[in-house]
Every structure is written in structure tokens, then in C-alpha cells.
Design an enzyme around this catalytic site. Structure first.
Site, short mmCIF file in Angstrom:
data_model
loop_
_atom_site.label_atom_id
_atom_site.label_comp_id
_atom_site.label_asym_id
_atom_site.label_seq_id
_atom_site.Cartn_x
_atom_site.Cartn_y
_atom_site.Cartn_z
N ASP A 1 0.85 -1.19 0.00
CA ASP A 1 0.00 0.00 0.00
C ASP A 1 0.89 1.25 0.00
O ASP A 1 1.78 1.36 -0.84
CB ASP A 1 -0.97 -0.05 1.19
CG ASP A 1 -2.03 1.02 1.17
OD1 ASP A 1 -3.00 0.90 0.42
OD2 ASP A 1 -1.87 1.99 1.94
N TYR B 1 -1.51 11.32 1.82
CA TYR B 1 -2.31 11.57 0.61
C TYR B 1 -2.25 13.03 0.21
O TYR B 1 -2.28 13.36 -0.98
CB TYR B 1 -3.76 11.15 0.85
CG TYR B 1 -3.92 9.67 1.09
CD1 TYR B 1 -4.13 8.79 0.03
CD2 TYR B 1 -3.86 9.13 2.38
CE1 TYR B 1 -4.28 7.42 0.24
CE2 TYR B 1 -3.99 7.76 2.61
CZ TYR B 1 -4.20 6.93 1.53
OH TYR B 1 -4.33 5.57 1.75
N HIS C 1 -7.24 -6.53 -0.96
CA HIS C 1 -6.14 -5.58 -0.81
C HIS C 1 -5.13 -5.96 0.27
O HIS C 1 -3.92 -5.82 0.08
CB HIS C 1 -6.70 -4.19 -0.52
CG HIS C 1 -5.65 -3.13 -0.40
ND1 HIS C 1 -4.83 -2.77 -1.46
CD2 HIS C 1 -5.27 -2.35 0.65
CE1 HIS C 1 -4.00 -1.81 -1.05
NE2 HIS C 1 -4.25 -1.54 0.21
#
Length: 300
Positions: free
Chosen positions: A86, A214, A279
């Protein structure tokens, strides 16, 4: 920086993502250490028991890679095997660009190497494809962590970890009002103890540190102009689940399987697509991932 480690021998550095912690790698650390390696897994800055600088601009790729290089220096390690998932995969790609001299080989999970596109900023591209509700776009909003915190942390993390849909993750502006997941039933690979650990740490820290990664997408794009066109030359193994939203992202399958990935990552030696896996691949299929990691790093 909080760091977990176990074992003796050649060092393997594990880099986690969101909403994860060092604990993400619990299965891999025990296995790899039993094979004669030293397993090292920090909480990245802003996560868990590691310090969280208040400014969002303190979470660029340079900051995070710098933290990891300083960690290696403090442990007296010249080179390590690197394993990422990730956001940890994104950081691991950056580390291969910035400091390939510190890495023997890389095993990356879920997130492909995306070369810098000088024509469009990442967040703008995400917005064009998925709209304002796409989670990466939503996380750009300062104060969004307060909206996120209105939802029970444990239920939220359970909903994230147990999501089996490969479709893009959308978060409406009134997220807290609309968040209404079904009562969860934990699978065999994720225990109540696991859920409680993650929930307790995120309940204590909140989500601001994580969201700041982010918020640096576009800043990283600006800072890394000098690496436009750069390729990953180190030995790499890439693993992804076919139910992972990152695998379904427009153009990703073609990029991986039609030669584009190999062209940008000349060191790419193996690609593994695991069927029926979502995921959080290293937690969902720990033994398979353990074996993949060991088989690859054992060659170098």
C-alpha cells in the site's frame, strides 16, 4: 520512531500502508526471522507510536524515505531487503529511486510503480477518473479527519479490512451520516485481537498523520521532477490480488501484463496475481506471501 524487530541475520525492512501499522507484518516477521533473517518493521511517521509532525508538508516521500534511511543508519545497517504494501509500496518505490545503494532487492505488494507524468498532477488525474468522492480526493480536504472521526474507529477499520469489492472507494461529503456497514463477521485470517490492536492505536492518534501522506501526492509530484523518466533497476518481485482495487484501476492490468511495467521497472523479475484475494494480501494469505518473500530474497 517505534520499531518492532525480531531475529538475527540479514535484515528485511517491512514498510506498512494505511490503515495499517508495523503489526500488519506480524506473520511475515515471525516467518522470516525463523528462516535466519532479522525482521524490522517501524510505525511510519504519523502512525501508531511514532511521532506525528503537525504540518501536512512534513510527510513527503523525502521525509519518509529519510526516516527509513536514518533508521538503517541507527541500526548500523548498510543494505536491507525491502518489503512494502500500500503506501509502504509507494514509499519503497521512492526509496529505490532515491537510495538504491541501501537496498538488495524489493518485494512490493498491491501498488505498482507509476512513473511521474509531467503533464498532469496525480490528484487531478484521480479526480478526472473518479470524481470528488474518490477517497484520495476526499482526503485532500483539511479537517476531513474530523468527519472521519465521527464514525466508530473499530467499525470503520473493520469495514476497510473486510471490504471485498474491487471497485473504487468513494466517500461522500456527509460520510459520517451515510456510514452504515453491515455487522461484521471476522474471517479466519483477521481476529478480534487484530482488530482491537489497530482500532486502539488509531483511536489514540486519529487519522491526520495518515491523511497527510495523501495530501503530499501533488507535492511529491512537484519535488520529484528531477526523477521524471527514472526507472527501477533493482531486483523486484510484485504481488497483487485480483480483487484489489489497485489492480482494477484503469489501465493497470494492461500496464502490468503488456510490458509497460517491465519497461519502467527493468529489474522486475516476477509478477504474481493471486486469485480471490483482496487488498490486505499479506494478512489474508500470510503463508503464501511468506513463501513468496523468502523464495525471492533468498536468491540475493
Amino acid at each position: 520512531m517505534h520499531v518492532a524487530e525480531i531475529g538475527e541475520g540479514p535484515a528485511v525492512l517491512f514498510v506498512h500502508g494505511f490503515p495499517e501499522l508495523w503489526y500488519t507484518w506480524r506473520h511475515q516477521m515471525l516467518f522470516i526471522s525463523s528462516k535466519g533473517y532479522r525482521a524490522i518493521a517501524p510505525d511510519l511517521r504519523g502512525f501508531g507510536d511514532t511521532e506525528a509532525p503537525p504540518s501536512s508538508t512534513s510527510y513527503t516521500a523525502f521525509h519518509i524515505v529519510g526516516d527509513l534511511v536514518c533508521l538503517l543508519d541507527s541500526l548500523g545497517l548498510d543494505k536491507v531487503y525491502l518489503v512494502g504494501h500500500d503506501w509502504g509500496a509507494i514509499i519503497s518505490w521512492y526509496m529505490c529511486l532515491f537510495r538504491p545503494d541501501r537496498i538488495k532487492a524489493l518485494v512490493n505488494l498491491s501498488v505498482i510503480y507509476t512513473p511521474r507524468n509531467p503533464l498532469v498532477k496525480p490528484v487531478e488525474q484521480f479526480r478526472q477518473i473518479y470524481g470528488d468522492d474518490f477517497y484520495i480526493c476526499r482526503f485532500q480536504e483539511i479537517g476531513w479527519e474530523e468527519e472521519y472521526a465521527k464514525v466508530d474507529t473499530k467499525r470503520q477499520i473493520a469495514a476497510t479490512y473486510l471490504n471485498r469489492s474491487p471497485s473504487a472507494i468513494k466517500l461522500p461529503k456527509d460520510y459520517a451520516k451515510k456510514f452504515n456497514p453491515k455487522p461484521y463477521t471476522l474471517p479466519s485470517w483477521f481476529t478480534e485481537q487484530d482488530l482491537d490492536y489497530f482500532a486502539s492505536k488509531y483511536r489514540a492518534t486519529g487519522f491526520r498523520g495518515a491523511f497527510n501522506y495523501y495530501r503530499c501526492f501533488d507535492l511529491n509530484w512537484e519535488l520529484c521532477a528531477a526523477w521524471t523518466g527514472s526507472k527501477i533497476l533493482l531486483p523486484v518481485k510484485f504481488i497483487v490480488g485480483d480483487l484489489d482495487p489497485t489492480y482494477i484501476f484503469p489501465g493497470t492490468k494492461e500496464y502490468i501484463h503488456s510490458g509497460g511495467f517491465k519497461k519502467k521497472v527493468p529489474g522486475l523479475e516476477e509478477v504474481v496475481v493471486m486469485e480471490g484475494v483482496a487488498h490486505f494480501i499479506n494478512q489474508e494469505k500470510p503463508q503464501e506471501i511468506n513463501n513468496h518473500i523468502f523464495d525471492f530474497i533468498n536468491k540475493f
